[in-house]
Structures are given as C-alpha cells and as structure tokens.
Design a protein around this motif. Sequence first.
Motif, PDB file in Angstrom:
ATOM      1  N   THR A 285      11.162 -38.521  -9.188  1.00 58.10           N
ATOM      2  CA  THR A 285      12.391 -39.019  -9.787  1.00 58.10           C
ATOM      3  C   THR A 285      12.861 -40.219  -8.983  1.00 58.10           C
ATOM      4  O   THR A 285      12.216 -40.623  -8.008  1.00 58.10           O
ATOM      5  CB  THR A 285      13.480 -37.915  -9.826  1.00 58.10           C
ATOM      6  OG1 THR A 285      14.571 -38.362 -10.623  1.00 58.10           O
ATOM      7  CG2 THR A 285      14.002 -37.547  -8.438  1.00 58.10           C
TER       8      THR A 285
ATOM      9  N   ARG B  17      20.757 -42.247 -16.319  1.00 55.13           N
ATOM     10  CA  ARG B  17      20.725 -41.231 -17.376  1.00 55.13           C
ATOM     11  C   ARG B  17      21.913 -40.281 -17.341  1.00 55.13           C
ATOM     12  O   ARG B  17      22.202 -39.601 -18.320  1.00 55.13           O
ATOM     13  CB  ARG B  17      19.450 -40.376 -17.277  1.00 55.13           C
ATOM     14  CG  ARG B  17      18.174 -41.121 -17.553  1.00 55.13           C
ATOM     15  CD  ARG B  17      18.069 -41.451 -19.031  1.00 55.13           C
ATOM     16  NE  ARG B  17      16.858 -42.184 -19.306  1.00 55.13           N
ATOM     17  CZ  ARG B  17      16.002 -41.859 -20.264  1.00 55.13           C
ATOM     18  NH1 ARG B  17      16.219 -40.835 -21.049  1.00 55.13           N
ATOM     19  NH2 ARG B  17      14.930 -42.585 -20.452  1.00 55.13           N
TER      20      ARG B  17
ATOM     21  N   CYS C 271      29.917 -23.473 -18.709  1.00 53.81           N
ATOM     22  CA  CYS C 271      30.732 -24.681 -18.480  1.00 53.81           C
ATOM     23  C   CYS C 271      32.036 -24.665 -19.276  1.00 53.81           C
ATOM     24  O   CYS C 271      32.920 -25.466 -19.011  1.00 53.81           O
ATOM     25  CB  CYS C 271      29.922 -25.919 -18.823  1.00 53.81           C
ATOM     26  SG  CYS C 271      28.283 -25.878 -18.102  1.00 53.81           S
TER      27      CYS C 271
ATOM     28  N   ARG D  98      18.018 -32.347 -24.141  1.00 52.52           N
ATOM     29  CA  ARG D  98      18.323 -33.084 -25.386  1.00 52.52           C
ATOM     30  C   ARG D  98      19.108 -32.214 -26.368  1.00 52.52           C
ATOM     31  O   ARG D  98      20.042 -32.683 -27.009  1.00 52.52           O
ATOM     32  CB  ARG D  98      17.040 -33.557 -26.057  1.00 52.52           C
ATOM     33  CG  ARG D  98      16.496 -34.795 -25.393  1.00 52.52           C
ATOM     34  CD  ARG D  98      15.267 -35.294 -26.115  1.00 52.52           C
ATOM     35  NE  ARG D  98      14.366 -35.871 -25.126  1.00 52.52           N
ATOM     36  CZ  ARG D  98      13.268 -36.518 -25.424  1.00 52.52           C
ATOM     37  NH1 ARG D  98      12.908 -36.662 -26.669  1.00 52.52           N
ATOM     38  NH2 ARG D  98      12.517 -37.018 -24.472  1.00 52.52           N
TER      39      ARG D  98
ATOM     40  N   HIS E  37      34.380 -31.540 -19.611  1.00 52.63           N
ATOM     41  CA  HIS E  37      33.342 -31.001 -18.733  1.00 52.63           C
ATOM     42  C   HIS E  37      32.475 -32.159 -18.241  1.00 52.63           C
ATOM     43  O   HIS E  37      32.035 -32.999 -19.031  1.00 52.63           O
ATOM     44  CB  HIS E  37      32.503 -29.977 -19.496  1.00 52.63           C
ATOM     45  CG  HIS E  37      31.286 -29.557 -18.748  1.00 52.63           C
ATOM     46  ND1 HIS E  37      31.313 -29.230 -17.416  1.00 52.63           N
ATOM     47  CD2 HIS E  37      29.987 -29.434 -19.139  1.00 52.63           C
ATOM     48  CE1 HIS E  37      30.087 -28.926 -17.016  1.00 52.63           C
ATOM     49  NE2 HIS E  37      29.273 -29.047 -18.033  1.00 52.63           N
TER      50      HIS E  37
ATOM     51  N   ASN F 183      27.614 -35.274 -18.026  1.00 52.42           N
ATOM     52  CA  ASN F 183      26.859 -36.520 -18.155  1.00 52.42           C
ATOM     53  C   ASN F 183      27.817 -37.623 -18.627  1.00 52.42           C
ATOM     54  O   ASN F 183      28.497 -37.461 -19.634  1.00 52.42           O
ATOM     55  CB  ASN F 183      25.729 -36.312 -19.181  1.00 52.42           C
ATOM     56  CG  ASN F 183      24.768 -37.478 -19.220  1.00 52.42           C
ATOM     57  OD1 ASN F 183      25.173 -38.636 -19.075  1.00 52.42           O
ATOM     58  ND2 ASN F 183      23.507 -37.170 -19.417  1.00 52.42           N
TER      59      ASN F 183
ATOM     60  N   ARG G 119      27.124 -40.248 -20.110  1.00 52.22           N
ATOM     61  CA  ARG G 119      26.775 -40.732 -21.459  1.00 52.22           C
ATOM     62  C   ARG G 119      27.380 -39.860 -22.557  1.00 52.22           C
ATOM     63  O   ARG G 119      27.711 -40.360 -23.638  1.00 52.22           O
ATOM     64  CB  ARG G 119      25.250 -40.803 -21.617  1.00 52.22           C
ATOM     65  CG  ARG G 119      24.629 -41.950 -20.808  1.00 52.22           C
ATOM     66  CD  ARG G 119      23.168 -42.146 -21.192  1.00 52.22           C
ATOM     67  NE  ARG G 119      22.368 -41.006 -20.816  1.00 52.22           N
ATOM     68  CZ  ARG G 119      21.468 -40.413 -21.583  1.00 52.22           C
ATOM     69  NH1 ARG G 119      21.232 -40.833 -22.810  1.00 52.22           N
ATOM     70  NH2 ARG G 119      20.777 -39.387 -21.142  1.00 52.22           N
TER      71      ARG G 119
ATOM     72  N   ASN H   5      27.121 -31.860 -12.059  1.00 51.49           N
ATOM     73  CA  ASN H   5      27.636 -30.894 -13.033  1.00 51.49           C
ATOM     74  C   ASN H   5      27.898 -29.576 -12.301  1.00 51.49           C
ATOM     75  O   ASN H   5      26.959 -28.908 -11.872  1.00 51.49           O
ATOM     76  CB  ASN H   5      26.577 -30.728 -14.135  1.00 51.49           C
ATOM     77  CG  ASN H   5      26.956 -29.701 -15.179  1.00 51.49           C
ATOM     78  OD1 ASN H   5      27.881 -28.916 -14.996  1.00 51.49           O
ATOM     79  ND2 ASN H   5      26.216 -29.698 -16.275  1.00 51.49           N
TER      80      ASN H   5
HETATM   81  O1  UT7 Z   1      26.621 -28.199 -18.287  1.00 53.16           O
HETATM   82  C1  UT7 Z   1      25.812 -27.608 -19.253  1.00 53.16           C
HETATM   83  C2  UT7 Z   1      25.600 -28.552 -20.284  1.00 53.16           C
HETATM   84  N1  UT7 Z   1      24.525 -29.453 -19.937  1.00 53.16           N
HETATM   85  C3  UT7 Z   1      24.522 -30.688 -20.393  1.00 53.16           C
HETATM   86  O2  UT7 Z   1      25.480 -31.075 -21.006  1.00 53.16           O
HETATM   87  C4  UT7 Z   1      23.319 -31.531 -20.227  1.00 53.16           C
HETATM   88  C5  UT7 Z   1      23.084 -32.336 -21.466  1.00 53.16           C
HETATM   89  N2  UT7 Z   1      21.867 -33.154 -21.411  1.00 53.16           N
HETATM   90  C6  UT7 Z   1      21.796 -34.265 -20.634  1.00 53.16           C
HETATM   91  O3  UT7 Z   1      22.731 -34.600 -19.923  1.00 53.16           O
HETATM   92  C7  UT7 Z   1      20.543 -35.110 -20.727  1.00 53.16           C
HETATM   93  O4  UT7 Z   1      19.776 -34.655 -21.826  1.00 53.16           O
HETATM   94  C8  UT7 Z   1      19.669 -35.066 -19.430  1.00 53.16           C
HETATM   95  C9  UT7 Z   1      20.352 -35.820 -18.329  1.00 53.16           C
HETATM   96  C10 UT7 Z   1      19.426 -33.615 -19.034  1.00 53.16           C
HETATM   97  C11 UT7 Z   1      18.322 -35.733 -19.692  1.00 53.16           C
HETATM   98  O5  UT7 Z   1      18.536 -37.078 -20.150  1.00 53.16           O
HETATM   99  P1  UT7 Z   1      17.759 -37.590 -21.450  1.00 53.16           P
HETATM  100  O6  UT7 Z   1      18.110 -39.006 -21.605  1.00 53.16           O
HETATM  101  O7  UT7 Z   1      18.099 -36.653 -22.560  1.00 53.16           O
HETATM  102  O8  UT7 Z   1      16.270 -37.498 -20.997  1.00 53.16           O
HETATM  103  P2  UT7 Z   1      15.083 -36.657 -21.678  1.00 53.16           P
HETATM  104  O9  UT7 Z   1      15.263 -35.190 -21.418  1.00 53.16           O
HETATM  105  O10 UT7 Z   1      14.949 -37.108 -23.076  1.00 53.16           O
HETATM  106  O11 UT7 Z   1      13.867 -37.152 -20.829  1.00 53.16           O
HETATM  107  C12 UT7 Z   1      13.437 -38.517 -20.852  1.00 53.16           C
HETATM  108  C13 UT7 Z   1      12.277 -38.684 -19.894  1.00 53.16           C
HETATM  109  C14 UT7 Z   1      11.205 -37.614 -20.050  1.00 53.16           C
HETATM  110  O12 UT7 Z   1       9.968 -38.224 -19.841  1.00 53.16           O
HETATM  111  P3  UT7 Z   1       9.036 -38.624 -21.099  1.00 53.16           P
HETATM  112  O13 UT7 Z   1       8.810 -37.337 -21.848  1.00 53.16           O
HETATM  113  O14 UT7 Z   1       9.842 -39.604 -21.869  1.00 53.16           O
HETATM  114  O15 UT7 Z   1       7.833 -39.180 -20.437  1.00 53.16           O
HETATM  115  C15 UT7 Z   1      11.478 -36.668 -18.902  1.00 53.16           C
HETATM  116  O16 UT7 Z   1      10.331 -35.980 -18.471  1.00 53.16           O
HETATM  117  O17 UT7 Z   1      12.754 -38.572 -18.546  1.00 53.16           O
HETATM  118  C16 UT7 Z   1      11.960 -37.624 -17.850  1.00 53.16           C
HETATM  119  N3  UT7 Z   1      12.772 -36.985 -16.829  1.00 53.16           N
HETATM  120  C17 UT7 Z   1      12.951 -37.522 -15.596  1.00 53.16           C
HETATM  121  N4  UT7 Z   1      12.465 -38.630 -15.026  1.00 53.16           N
HETATM  122  C18 UT7 Z   1      12.844 -38.888 -13.769  1.00 53.16           C
HETATM  123  C19 UT7 Z   1      13.514 -35.851 -16.898  1.00 53.16           C
HETATM  124  N5  UT7 Z   1      14.143 -35.612 -15.744  1.00 53.16           N
HETATM  125  C20 UT7 Z   1      13.820 -36.633 -14.914  1.00 53.16           C
HETATM  126  C21 UT7 Z   1      14.172 -36.977 -13.590  1.00 53.16           C
HETATM  127  N6  UT7 Z   1      13.654 -38.105 -13.061  1.00 53.16           N
HETATM  128  N7  UT7 Z   1      15.000 -36.219 -12.852  1.00 53.16           N
END
Ligand code: UT7
Length: 314
Positions: free
Chosen positions: A29, A37, A113, A207, A241, A244, A246, A271
């Motif tokens: 990461t 993100r 949460c 997601r 809460h 994120n 975004r 979080n």
């Molecule tokens: O409190 C409980 C409620 N929780 C939430 O509200 C969380 C809600 N979700 C989110 O905040 C976001 O979905 C995340 C921050 C968890 C993830 O962000 P995203 O923009 O939705 O990323 P993604 O899951 O679509 O992943 C995009 C890419 C993936 O790689 P590929 O498949 O595109 O090659 C992941 O494997 O980012 C990759 N990835 C990372 N890369 C670097 C996932 N985690 C990491 C990381 N570092 N830590």
Amino acid sequence: MQGIQIIGMGKALPARRVENEAFTQMVETSDEWIRSRTGIQSRYFCKEERQMDLCAEAARKALANAGVCPEEIGLCVVATITPDYHTPSSACMVQKLIGLPEDIPAFDINAACSGFVYGLEVVSCMLGSDALKRPYALLIGAEKLSRIMNLQDRSTCVLFGDGAAAAVIRPSDAHRFFCRLGSQGNAEALNAPGAGYPELYIHMDGRKVFQFAVHAMENGIRLLAKETGVSPDEVDQFICHQANERIIRHVQKKLKLPVERFFMNLDQYGNTSGASIPIAMAELMEKGQLKPGTKAFCLGFGGGLTWGAAYLEF
Ligand code: UT7
C-alpha cells in the motif's frame, strides 16, 4: 414530546499514533493510496489500553465537563462491537471503574458504526421512564478495532482506529430530539466473527458498504428534514460517521450543502466505528461549535448493515 440535551462530552484516545507510512512495511500500500481513497492520514492503536479504559477516561472527562458526579447517573450505555468481554458488558465495567451507582441499568449496544445514534434513541426513551431514579444518562461510543484487524489485509487494516467518547445526557423539554433507525441482515458486506469462529478478523466488501453508506446518509438527511420540518439549509452541523472523506463529500455535493457544515476528523483518527460520531461531536463541542441553539443532524451507517439518523438541538 420530551427531548434530550447533551450537557457534557469527553474523548479518549490510546497513546500510540500510527501514520499511514507504517502500513507500507506490512502490506502493499502507500500513503498516497490511503489519503486519496479515504482521507485518512493517521489513527491511534491501543497498546496496553483496554477498551474499558478508553470508556472510563472518556466518561470521567464528560462528567467533569458536564459538572455531574457519578452518583447522579441513572443509566450507562456503551455502543461498541469490540468490548473486552462479551460479558460483563463494557457498560458494567465502566460502572465499576468510575463508581456509578449499582441500582442503575448498564448495558452495551451492538449496532457497529451506527451504535451511538442507536444509543441516543435508547437513552431518550429510557430517560422518560419511571424506572430511572437519577436525572442523567451516560452514553459512550468506544472501540478497540485494532484487536480484530488483520494486518495482512490491506483492504481493511489501513482504515480503522481505536478511541472513545462519552456524552452526559438529560431529558429536556427545550431541546427537540428525533431519531430514525434501520437495519438489514447482511454479513457479506461487513462482518466480525463471534467467539468460537476460526476466523478472527473483520471482513469488509468496501464497495458494497460505500454504496450503502451514501444511500443511507442521503436518505437519512431527507427523512430528518421531512419528519422534523427542519430544512437542511437550517442545519448548522452534519455530524457524520467518519469512514471515508469521499462518502461525506459525495453526499454533501449531491445535496448541494455547504462543505463547512460537514465536520471531518477522520484524517487523524481513521474509522473508529461506534466512537466516530461521539469523537466528532466532542471535538465540535471543544471548538465551541455546538453552542446553545445549534441544530445538528447525526448520520451513522455501518455493520449490520445498520443506519441511524438523529436530529439534535444544543
Ligand atoms: O465503518 C463501516 C463502514 N465502512 C465504510 O463505510 C467503508 C466504505 N468503503 C470505502 O470507504 C471504500 O470502498 C474503501 C476505502 C474501503 C476502498 O476504496 P475503493 O475506492 O472502493 O477501492 P476498491 O475497493 O474499489 O479497490 C480499488 C483497488 C483494488 O485493486 P484493483 O482490483 O483495482 O487492482 C484494491 O485491491 O485498490 C486496491 N486496494 C489497495 N491498494 C493499495 C485496496 N486496498 C488497498 C490499499 N492500498 N490499502
């Protein structure tokens, strides 16, 4: 209808602060990915501290801030998914640690949460009950999420943090309160296994939760506006809460609301699940931004999947 008033708050954080950079040693990461993100820059992880220690510290500060002594508390509720024990509850342990009376109810709420918003509704109902013989309630949101985090899983380990905050609450005819809560059984999107399961750690489909979150927040704001007659333009603070940046920005932009009314501190804490809304509230109070007359919408969403939306007057 009788409302509630938050008359004092306090927060507690573990001593150890962990920067994004630390995760680059454990998983693939980068600081850039985490910041862009999520908006998170650092978070706190417990070392020696127990979850109940964070609860007790936050509670003591809230009592001091409110000018209330432990003997005046008639109800103790802790919103948490990471208690030190399944039983006794964290609320019972806080009762012992800070010397609350023994003839009062003390129990935990598990709504992830959304837990603090669920707690506000529970407290508001119970404060109207004849069963409570003392005038104030103590509501705490507290988590030690580092306990259930897999430091090999980059999709979750960079997101969460530990912390707690507490509120002293009293019934009030002069402060309106309104709340709506919801839930849908969904362990695929987010789960943390119970005792006896071989898997120990939190699992999240980011997601899916993201989609649920923006929908729950937007609906929550529209619902509160409709049911309270308070238009979003009149709301001074949207206390969301902190999962994120975004998610919060998406809703703020979609509803065309002023950015400065959406407080954010997830850059510092990550979080913290059930602790995130009360920590945000405690900080707003410290900054003098929850003064008499302030109108706030509180919006929680998370594991369950649960959501909660509450209108509060300060
Ligand atoms: O409190 C409980 C409620 N929780 C939430 O509200 C969380 C809600 N979700 C989110 O905040 C976001 O979905 C995340 C921050 C968890 C993830 O962000 P995203 O923009 O939705 O990323 P993604 O899951 O679509 O992943 C995009 C890419 C993936 O790689 P590929 O498949 O595109 O090659 C992941 O494997 O980012 C990759 N990835 C990372 N890369 C670097 C996932 N985690 C990491 C990381 N570092 N830590």
